[in-house]
Write an enzyme that holds these catalytic residues in place. Sequence first.
Site, short mmCIF file in Angstrom:
data_model
loop_
_atom_site.label_atom_id
_atom_site.label_comp_id
_atom_site.label_asym_id
_atom_site.label_seq_id
_atom_site.Cartn_x
_atom_site.Cartn_y
_atom_site.Cartn_z
N GLY A 96 -57.00 -91.65 -33.82
CA GLY A 96 -58.21 -92.47 -33.84
C GLY A 96 -59.16 -91.99 -34.92
N ASN A 97 -60.39 -92.43 -34.84
CA ASN A 97 -61.40 -91.94 -35.81
C ASN A 97 -62.75 -91.88 -35.12
OD1 ASN A 97 -62.81 -94.58 -36.23
ND2 ASN A 97 -60.79 -95.16 -37.02
#
Length: 406
Positions: free
Chosen positions: A216-217
């Site tokens: 993810g980020n």
Amino acid sequence: MLQPPKLALKGRNILVGISGGIAAYKIPQLVRLLKASGANVRVITTEMALRFVTAETLSVVSENPVLTPFFDPEAKTWNNHVDLGLWADAMLIAPCGANTLSKLVNGQCDNLLLTAFLSARCPVWIAPAMDLDMFQNPAVQQNLKAFQNNGGHTIEPEEGPLASGLVGKGRMAEPETLAAVLIDHFCPSDSPWVGKTVLVTAGPTHEAIDPVRFIGNRSSGLMGIELAEHLARCGAQVHLVLGPTHLQASSWVETHRVESALDMLEACQHLQASCDMIIMAAAVADYRPETASKQKIKKSEASLELQLIPNPDILSQLSHQRSKDQCIVGFALETENAEAYGQAKLHKKKLDAIVINQAGPETGFGHSTNKVILLHANGQRMESPLMNKSQLAPLLIDTLAEWFYA
Ligand code: CTP
């Protein structure tokens, strides 16, 4: 779905100045109306105003300290009129008596309200309130004209019984009228967004590694959510395709929750045909694991290799499939050479406009503030100062409206 105008002033900073006059007793009601519309409200009064309304009442309803003198005698601090003037998105002086009007016109600054007025960069309204003959006096009428010639706005007083017992024009417009003027300024009833459908994407995407892990980020989705909310307040029908985040939009935005880039692509393609504009604020993962393990990957001594394959570029695909009048706005997050890289994305992805962010200590993912450059494919450019995302959203939306729907 609920209709938006209730929070038409959300994120707007309204500075209310109160001068001495009996109508000051109505200002707590005005402040309540502004607060109920979502505004942040600060109040400055003259000394005389406090004969007609208490600072305590105003501070309770505005949820902020009320400022009157230049210096706070207890805290021994200076009340900074410059900061207030810069903070305000709109200033309203109500009631505005003949004396204050005259000083506004002549640039006098012998109280905090007047200095804040002189420091304000935002539009300023006055709601004159005075007795019948005072209001008609040529000196007052000349001052009103001069105030307007200087760029100020006047909310006309109403006719009716006056405190003196006389009947005629001079009563301050009612708090409901004053609030409506500000609401109409920020969300005009002839808003170009009425009748428009806008798709906004926001948040990160999660690319599954196994049932419990993902790539993810750090995107929270806040910027896209603020854009979606503001568009809805301006009368647009808004679809928000939102990646996994703890944040959520209010119920007048139709939210479609998604997990991965592929889910986001599918949701956007499903909605694309019905939309006049697409704003792609999501931080889509560029890669995903080639296969997501069906079971949790067990720990071992050996190193673990993940084979990553590119995700589709959703924005490029949407831009490629767009209908003739559909407007496509992308985002770019850069850590260096922001404007040059952003401009390259604008052209490569065939966008109508792009919002360029530079990741930094107060900007980009996970911050409540941001500072952006908005570029139009035709070369127009708007650069924002560092500001709260809730304030940046109206600025971006207003600029897009000016560029594409004026
Ligand atoms: N975007 C997209 N699909 C992707 C990657 C990005 O739709 N798979 C969109 C983003 O939502 C944004 C724009 O493309 O509107 C630019 O995203 P950004 O991450 O800044 O750039 P990338 O195109 O991914 O290029 P790079 O990561 O190399 O800077």
